[in-house]
Design a protein around this motif. Sequence first.
Motif, PDB file in Angstrom:
ATOM      1  N   PRO A 108       0.828  -1.217   0.000  1.00  0.00           N
ATOM      2  CA  PRO A 108       0.000   0.000   0.000  1.00  0.00           C
ATOM      3  C   PRO A 108       0.864   1.270   0.000  1.00  0.00           C
ATOM      4  O   PRO A 108       1.903   1.317   0.641  1.00  0.00           O
ATOM      5  N   GLY A 109       0.416   2.267  -0.738  1.00  0.00           N
ATOM      6  CA  GLY A 109       1.097   3.553  -0.747  1.00  0.00           C
ATOM      7  C   GLY A 109       1.070   4.182   0.642  1.00  0.00           C
ATOM      8  O   GLY A 109       0.159   3.923   1.427  1.00  0.00           O
ATOM      9  N   GLY A 110       2.055   4.960   0.957  1.00  0.00           N
ATOM     10  CA  GLY A 110       2.110   5.617   2.251  1.00  0.00           C
ATOM     11  C   GLY A 110       2.580   4.718   3.376  1.00  0.00           C
ATOM     12  O   GLY A 110       2.524   5.101   4.545  1.00  0.00           O
ATOM     13  N   LEU A 111       3.059   3.528   3.051  1.00  0.00           N
ATOM     14  CA  LEU A 111       3.531   2.608   4.072  1.00  0.00           C
ATOM     15  C   LEU A 111       4.737   3.188   4.805  1.00  0.00           C
ATOM     16  O   LEU A 111       4.912   2.977   6.000  1.00  0.00           O
ATOM     17  N   PHE A 112       5.544   3.943   4.072  1.00  0.00           N
ATOM     18  CA  PHE A 112       6.714   4.567   4.658  1.00  0.00           C
ATOM     19  C   PHE A 112       6.576   6.086   4.548  1.00  0.00           C
ATOM     20  O   PHE A 112       6.204   6.597   3.497  1.00  0.00           O
ATOM     21  N   PRO A 113       6.928   6.815   5.592  1.00  0.00           N
ATOM     22  CA  PRO A 113       6.728   8.264   5.595  1.00  0.00           C
ATOM     23  C   PRO A 113       7.625   9.034   4.626  1.00  0.00           C
ATOM     24  O   PRO A 113       7.367  10.181   4.351  1.00  0.00           O
ATOM     25  N   TRP A 114       8.654   8.416   4.074  1.00  0.00           N
ATOM     26  CA  TRP A 114       9.523   9.147   3.155  1.00  0.00           C
ATOM     27  C   TRP A 114       9.073   9.039   1.709  1.00  0.00           C
ATOM     28  O   TRP A 114       9.667   9.599   0.825  1.00  0.00           O
ATOM     29  N   GLU A 115       7.974   8.313   1.482  1.00  0.00           N
ATOM     30  CA  GLU A 115       7.493   8.142   0.108  1.00  0.00           C
ATOM     31  C   GLU A 115       7.060   9.479  -0.471  1.00  0.00           C
ATOM     32  O   GLU A 115       6.558  10.335   0.171  1.00  0.00           O
TER      33      GLU A 115
END
Length: 115
Positions: A108-115
């Motif tokens: 899923p998109g947004g899984l990591f805050p640096w995306e």
Amino acid sequence: MSVRHRENVLLLSYEDLQKNPRSTIERICQFLGKQLNPEELDSVLKNSSFQVMKQNKMSNFAVLPKEHMNTGFLITRKGTCGDWKNHFTVAQAKAFDKLYQEKMKGFPGGLFPWE
């Protein structure tokens, strides 16, 4: 990443810890089944801060014998999020972004805050 939904896995990011340390530590406590009183939580917040840990000989490898360390090696640098971007060329950043998108396809998109 495929086991991130298991009950014995807690997915955290340094970015989240920097952005909201109190709620991140509360998440860790909840995951571990540990309830901290306000004084204990304040102590964890203080002693797990980057600056305190950088000075702590137990967390900065200062207690290791010199023969086990490479000259100039630091386990801690700045403690800032996203500084890696300052060390990439434009071409490297593009290559990283392409590889990241490829490897993270299906998550899923947004899984990591640096995306």
